[in-house]
Each structure stands twice: as structure tokens, then as C-alpha cells.
Design a protein around this motif. Structure first.
Motif, short mmCIF file in Angstrom:
data_model
loop_
_atom_site.label_atom_id
_atom_site.label_comp_id
_atom_site.label_asym_id
_atom_site.label_seq_id
_atom_site.Cartn_x
_atom_site.Cartn_y
_atom_site.Cartn_z
N LEU A 1 -7.42 6.75 -0.09
CA LEU A 1 -5.92 6.60 0.72
C LEU A 1 -4.98 7.72 0.51
CD1 LEU A 1 -5.62 3.08 -0.60
CD2 LEU A 1 -6.11 3.60 1.61
N GLU B 1 0.95 -1.25 0.05
CA GLU B 1 -0.04 0.11 0.16
C GLU B 1 0.82 1.38 -0.07
OE1 GLU B 1 -2.65 2.16 2.99
OE2 GLU B 1 -3.46 0.25 2.68
N GLU C 1 -8.39 4.66 -4.45
CA GLU C 1 -6.91 5.20 -4.28
C GLU C 1 -7.08 6.88 -3.90
OE1 GLU C 1 -5.13 2.71 -7.92
OE2 GLU C 1 -6.31 4.72 -8.44
#
Length: 92
Positions: free
Chosen positions: A76, A3, A73
Motif C-alpha cells: 500500500l 486506509e 502495508e
């Protein structure tokens, strides 16, 4: 770990003209957070024309949301920007 690597790649994708400083002993998360810190503190701009971290945060979130990244995405990356902004606020 994967990640962190992905977040760094997403950052490079949206801020492609930023150089990332890889220092011995720093992992990818630290490199990403340092890059975000420089972005939010507007360190690449002349001191007289720098924007406040909240203004830079707003512009970064806007850039992320308007990008072609998928929603996961985006969340995050915004989460990382928020984390670094909170750290900057604690320092002040």
C-alpha cells in the motif's frame, strides 16, 4: 478513510523525523501525498546535493521493503509512492 489514516501512520513510522503540514481543507490523503512529493523531490536537502526523484523512489522502496511492516502495508505504501512519482513525471 481508514486506509488513508493507516497509510499516514505508516509513513510517520518510517519517516519519523518528517513534519507533516496539515492545511485547513486538506484530507489525510492529500497530506500524505504532499509529504511523499517532498520526499521524492528531495526538497529537504540543499539544492546542490538533491537526488533525482527516481533515486529517492528507489531509496524509499528499499526502506519500506526492509522495514518490519507486513507485506500488505508495504504494498500500500509503495503504491502511494508510485502514484506520486508518476504525477511528478507528468509535470516534467
Amino acid at each position: 478513510m481508514q486506509e488513508e489514516s493507516r497509510l499516514l501512520e505508516l509513513y510517520k513510522l518510517l519517516w519519523n523525523n518528517r513534519s507533516l503540514e496539515y492545511i485547513d481543507g486538506c484530507d489525510q490523503k492529500e497530506v500524505l501525498q504532499q509529504a511523499i512529493r517532498r520526499e521524492l523531490k528531495d526538497e529537504l536537502t540543499h539544492p546542490r546535493t538533491r537526488k533525482q526523484p527516481m533515486q529517492k523512489y528507489y531509496l524509499a522502496v528499499k526502506r519500506i521493503v526492509e522495514s518490519k511492516l507486513d507485506a500488505t502495508e508495504q504494498v500500500l505504501l509503495i503504491r502511494e509512492f508510485t502514484f506520486v512519482l508518476e504525477e511528478i513525471k507528468k509535470e516534467s
